[in-house]
Design a protein around this motif. Structure first.
Motif, PDB file in Angstrom:
ATOM      1  N   TYR A  22      10.354  -7.562  -8.473  1.00 17.42           N
ATOM      2  CA  TYR A  22       9.683  -6.306  -8.147  1.00 17.42           C
ATOM      3  C   TYR A  22       8.172  -6.523  -8.245  1.00 17.42           C
ATOM      4  CZ  TYR A  22      14.119  -3.835  -8.587  1.00 17.42           C
ATOM      5  OH  TYR A  22      15.416  -3.407  -8.410  1.00 17.42           O
ATOM      6  N   LEU A  23       7.471  -6.182  -7.173  1.00 11.38           N
ATOM      7  CA  LEU A  23       6.012  -6.220  -7.161  1.00 11.38           C
ATOM      8  C   LEU A  23       5.494  -4.823  -7.467  1.00 11.38           C
ATOM      9  CD1 LEU A  23       5.369  -8.431  -4.014  1.00 11.38           C
ATOM     10  CD2 LEU A  23       5.499  -9.128  -6.401  1.00 11.38           C
ATOM     11  N   ARG A  24       4.671  -4.719  -8.531  1.00 15.30           N
ATOM     12  CA  ARG A  24       4.171  -3.419  -8.976  1.00 15.30           C
ATOM     13  C   ARG A  24       2.651  -3.401  -8.933  1.00 15.30           C
ATOM     14  NH1 ARG A  24       8.524  -4.054 -12.921  1.00 15.30           N
ATOM     15  NH2 ARG A  24      10.177  -2.581 -12.384  1.00 15.30           N
ATOM     16  N   LEU A  25       2.122  -2.248  -8.609  1.00 21.90           N
ATOM     17  CA  LEU A  25       0.682  -2.020  -8.598  1.00 21.90           C
ATOM     18  C   LEU A  25       0.379  -0.818  -9.472  1.00 21.90           C
ATOM     19  CD1 LEU A  25      -1.932  -3.115  -7.326  1.00 21.90           C
ATOM     20  CD2 LEU A  25      -1.639  -1.428  -5.508  1.00 21.90           C
ATOM     21  N   GLU A  26      -0.566  -0.980 -10.379  1.00 24.48           N
ATOM     22  CA  GLU A  26      -0.879   0.086 -11.315  1.00 24.48           C
ATOM     23  C   GLU A  26      -1.287   1.350 -10.566  1.00 24.48           C
ATOM     24  OE1 GLU A  26      -3.749   0.947 -15.203  1.00 24.48           O
ATOM     25  OE2 GLU A  26      -3.726  -1.027 -14.211  1.00 24.48           O
ATOM     26  N   GLY A  27      -0.656   2.446 -10.923  1.00 20.32           N
ATOM     27  CA  GLY A  27      -0.918   3.711 -10.268  1.00 20.32           C
ATOM     28  C   GLY A  27      -0.011   4.000  -9.088  1.00 20.32           C
ATOM     29  N   PHE A  28       0.719   2.979  -8.591  1.00 21.33           N
ATOM     30  CA  PHE A  28       1.589   3.156  -7.431  1.00 21.33           C
ATOM     31  C   PHE A  28       3.053   2.823  -7.736  1.00 21.33           C
ATOM     32  CE2 PHE A  28      -2.619   2.497  -5.714  1.00 21.33           C
ATOM     33  CZ  PHE A  28      -2.709   3.457  -4.725  1.00 21.33           C
ATOM     34  N   GLY A  29       3.305   2.142  -8.856  1.00 22.68           N
ATOM     35  CA  GLY A  29       4.674   1.768  -9.183  1.00 22.68           C
ATOM     36  C   GLY A  29       5.143   0.588  -8.351  1.00 22.68           C
ATOM     37  N   ASP A  30       6.449   0.551  -8.087  1.00 22.65           N
ATOM     38  CA  ASP A  30       7.029  -0.540  -7.293  1.00 22.65           C
ATOM     39  C   ASP A  30       6.600  -0.390  -5.834  1.00 22.65           C
ATOM     40  OD1 ASP A  30       8.270  -1.349  -9.577  1.00 22.65           O
ATOM     41  OD2 ASP A  30      10.206  -0.441  -9.101  1.00 22.65           O
ATOM     42  N   ILE A  31       5.973  -1.435  -5.309  1.00 28.98           N
ATOM     43  CA  ILE A  31       5.539  -1.392  -3.911  1.00 28.98           C
ATOM     44  C   ILE A  31       6.362  -2.332  -3.036  1.00 28.98           C
ATOM     45  CG2 ILE A  31       3.187  -0.733  -4.501  1.00 28.98           C
ATOM     46  CD1 ILE A  31       2.365  -3.629  -4.137  1.00 28.98           C
ATOM     47  N   ASP A  57      -4.706  -5.700 -10.964  1.00 29.97           N
ATOM     48  CA  ASP A  57      -3.798  -4.836 -11.742  1.00 29.97           C
ATOM     49  C   ASP A  57      -2.391  -4.802 -11.152  1.00 29.97           C
ATOM     50  OD1 ASP A  57      -5.789  -4.150 -13.558  1.00 29.97           O
ATOM     51  OD2 ASP A  57      -6.502  -2.513 -12.276  1.00 29.97           O
ATOM     52  N   ALA A  58      -1.955  -5.888 -10.584  1.00 27.43           N
ATOM     53  CA  ALA A  58      -0.594  -5.984 -10.055  1.00 27.43           C
ATOM     54  C   ALA A  58       0.252  -6.848 -10.984  1.00 27.43           C
ATOM     55  CB  ALA A  58      -0.605  -6.562  -8.643  1.00 27.43           C
ATOM     56  N   ALA A  59       1.556  -6.763 -10.841  1.00 25.04           N
ATOM     57  CA  ALA A  59       2.487  -7.543 -11.658  1.00 25.04           C
ATOM     58  C   ALA A  59       3.749  -7.797 -10.860  1.00 25.04           C
ATOM     59  CB  ALA A  59       2.812  -6.807 -12.964  1.00 25.04           C
ATOM     60  N   ALA A  60       4.407  -8.900 -11.197  1.00 25.57           N
ATOM     61  CA  ALA A  60       5.690  -9.251 -10.588  1.00 25.57           C
ATOM     62  C   ALA A  60       6.714  -9.388 -11.708  1.00 25.57           C
ATOM     63  CB  ALA A  60       5.581 -10.553  -9.797  1.00 25.57           C
ATOM     64  N   GLU A  61       7.813  -8.663 -11.595  1.00 28.85           N
ATOM     65  CA  GLU A  61       8.861  -8.669 -12.618  1.00 28.85           C
ATOM     66  C   GLU A  61      10.143  -9.259 -12.034  1.00 28.85           C
ATOM     67  OE1 GLU A  61      11.041  -5.655 -15.809  1.00 28.85           O
ATOM     68  OE2 GLU A  61       9.913  -4.856 -14.111  1.00 28.85           O
ATOM     69  N   HIS A  62      10.667 -10.288 -12.708  1.00 32.10           N
ATOM     70  CA  HIS A  62      11.930 -10.909 -12.288  1.00 32.10           C
ATOM     71  C   HIS A  62      13.064 -10.314 -13.107  1.00 32.10           C
ATOM     72  CE1 HIS A  62      15.145 -13.975 -12.327  1.00 32.10           C
ATOM     73  NE2 HIS A  62      14.783 -14.154 -11.075  1.00 32.10           N
ATOM     74  N   ILE A  63      14.100  -9.832 -12.430  1.00 32.27           N
ATOM     75  CA  ILE A  63      15.211  -9.131 -13.082  1.00 32.27           C
ATOM     76  C   ILE A  63      16.529  -9.659 -12.531  1.00 32.27           C
ATOM     77  CG2 ILE A  63      16.372  -6.898 -13.382  1.00 32.27           C
ATOM     78  CD1 ILE A  63      13.696  -5.540 -13.309  1.00 32.27           C
ATOM     79  N   VAL A  64      17.481  -9.901 -13.429  1.00 32.88           N
ATOM     80  CA  VAL A  64      18.865 -10.208 -13.058  1.00 32.88           C
ATOM     81  C   VAL A  64      19.731  -9.058 -13.555  1.00 32.88           C
ATOM     82  CG1 VAL A  64      20.803 -11.793 -13.316  1.00 32.88           C
ATOM     83  CG2 VAL A  64      18.474 -12.696 -13.175  1.00 32.88           C
ATOM     84  N   ARG A  65      20.515  -8.484 -12.658  1.00 32.28           N
ATOM     85  CA  ARG A  65      21.352  -7.341 -13.026  1.00 32.28           C
ATOM     86  C   ARG A  65      22.810  -7.620 -12.660  1.00 32.28           C
ATOM     87  NH1 ARG A  65      17.011  -3.555 -11.296  1.00 32.28           N
ATOM     88  NH2 ARG A  65      16.268  -2.508 -13.177  1.00 32.28           N
ATOM     89  N   PRO A  66      23.757  -7.261 -13.538  1.00 32.96           N
ATOM     90  CA  PRO A  66      25.179  -7.362 -13.184  1.00 32.96           C
ATOM     91  C   PRO A  66      25.556  -6.311 -12.164  1.00 32.96           C
ATOM     92  CG  PRO A  66      24.944  -6.312 -15.321  1.00 32.96           C
ATOM     93  CD  PRO A  66      23.561  -6.749 -14.898  1.00 32.96           C
TER      94      PRO A  66
END
Length: 442
Positions: free
Chosen positions: A137-146, A240-249
């Motif tokens: 997920y690519l996130r930008l502060e103030g905009f959430g997931d973009i 102010d961006a971030a990338a979150e790596h997630i594994v979900r069942p």
């Protein structure tokens, strides 16, 4: 499927014509016809629309058919042997049917249906449904997931194939043996104990063996709890961006868990139906029960509080991620945060079930019968399975992480390594002192 959607795509909002978009769509449709042909497009469209419904109908028919076979195996031997054969020489299913009451016959139908349901759910888990997904997920502060990048859709055959090619042979062995071999084996053994005439001693031995072996079929829970925790990380980016790596069942894991729970419940029910279950069981004695209970509780408490695994990241990801340590509590919290259902299952199998074992052992030593708690606790407590699975995952987590990333960016990672001598991701994990508490409790 893309071609099938392009055929029915609209050029714009209703009533608004857009000649440029319509011309582009015409070129896409022409390319699809030239590349695949109308027949292939029609097949893809049919598979996209009707595949899931046909799979559901097939599984429903399989469940109904297997349930009918189980009821027939209960009723036919009873009808043929009601006079000539003593009741104790009949199977447990036939004994239930021979009682002739509405409750006993509903019980026979219900157990046959549950065993059939367990088989169908396990088939869905292994061959049809997705077991997990990996996203960035690519996130930008103030905009959430973009933006969301879909890295991987994990199915059981694909997971085994990719793990094998990645060199995670121990994980492949555990997954195939426990999730497929032992899972179907316990279902077949439960059907034999239900439908085949056996002596009371053999009924008791086989059903207790099923309750013991059924714990190992929860290896999916161990695998995905580690993947959810160890492979969850956030990388800070400029602006102010971030990338979150997630594994979900996904649904496949839940159907596998449901199949395991059904086998445990049915085996315990059959053990209760068997007259041999009335015999008193041997106890450890009050002193030993208390000592072992204290050891189990202390081991689990130290695993929850102390760090039991330390992860180091290397290659390109290692430049932006620090070394991370996980305690048992942080692993459980990460699992609950990623998926509440899997978190509840982890808490039950690693917390509640061992406590049931301790309480039942102390109660039996004091002369109070708590066989239900003892059998359920023994069948659901997977501390030893979790400990062994943790060692396998820690040993091969680097190859598993590389497989997840390379499935989407394999060519880019290879080019980066050839050009700059650095890969995309590397993960090294090792046990710490908290692992000793887990093995002590196991």
């Amino acid at each position: 499927r893309l071609c099938a959607r392009a055929r029915g795509a609209s050029s714009g909002l209703p009533g608004l014509a857009n000649e440029a978009i319509e011309a582009a769509l015409d070129r896409v449709r022409a390319a699809c016809r030239a590349a695949t042909g109308e027949r292939d497009v029609a097949l893809a469209e049919g598979a996209s629309d009707g595949g899931s419904s046909m799979g559901f109908v097939a599984c429903l028919l399989a469940w109904l058919g297997l349930s009918a076979v189980g009821v027939a195996c209960a009723a036919v031997p009873t009808a043929r042997s009601r006079i000539e054969t003593p009741c104790r020489q009949l199977s447990l299913a036939s004994r239930c049917w021979a009682q002739g009451t509405l409750r006993s016959r509903l019980l026979a139908v219900g157990i046959s249906g549950l065993l059939s349901l367990a088989a169908v759910l396990r088939f869905l888990c292994i061959f049809i449904l997705e077991c997990g997904v990996a996203h960035i997920y690519l996130r930008l502060e103030g905009f959430g997931d973009i933006e969301r990048l879909d890295l991987l859709d994990i199915t059981f055959p694909g997971m085994v194939s990719y793990f094998w090619h990645a060199g995670a042979y121990l994980t492949v062995f555990l997954v195939v043996l426990c999730s497929a071999g032992l899972a179907f084996g316990t279902i077949i053994a439960s059907c034999i104990a239900w439908l085949v005439p056996l002596s009371d001693a053999r009924h008791r031995g086989s059903l207790r063996a099923i309750l013991f072996v059924a714990r190992f079929t929860f290896v999916d829970v161990v695998l995905f709890s580690h993947m959810v925790s160890l492979l969850h990380f956030v990388v800070s980016l400029p602006l102010d961006a971030a990338a979150e790596h997630i594994v979900r069942p996904q649904t496949g894991v839940y159907t596998g868990i449901a199949s395991c729970l059904i086998v445990v419940v049915v085996a315990k029910g059959l053990l209760t139906l068997s007259s041999a279950d009335d015999e008193p069981c041997a106890t450890l004695g009050l002193r030993r029960s208390v000592v072992f209970g204290i050891i189990i509780v202390a081991g689990l408490a130290s695993w929850l509080v102390a760090d039991f695994v330390r992860c180091s990241y290397a290659q390109l990801v290692g430049d932006v991620l620090p070394q991370t340590a996980f305690s048992g509590a942080s692993l459980v919290a990460s699992t609950v945060h990623a998926d509440a259902v899997l978190g509840v299952v982890i808490c039950t199998l690693l917390g509640l079930a061992p406590l049931l074992q301790v309480v039942a052992a102390v109660a039996e030593a004091l002369g109070r019968r708590m066989k239900l708690l003892a059998d359920l606790g023994s069948a659901l407590a997977i501390v030893d399975v979790f400990a062994l699975g943790s060692i396998a995952m820690l040993w091969e987590i680097d190859r598993i992480a590389l497989w997840i990333v390379s499935h989407k960016f394999g060519g880019l990672c290879d080019a980066l390594e050839r050009a700059a001598g650095v890969g995309c991701i590397g993960v090294s994990a090792g046990p710490t002192w908290g692992m000793a508490g887990l093995f002590l409790a196991a």
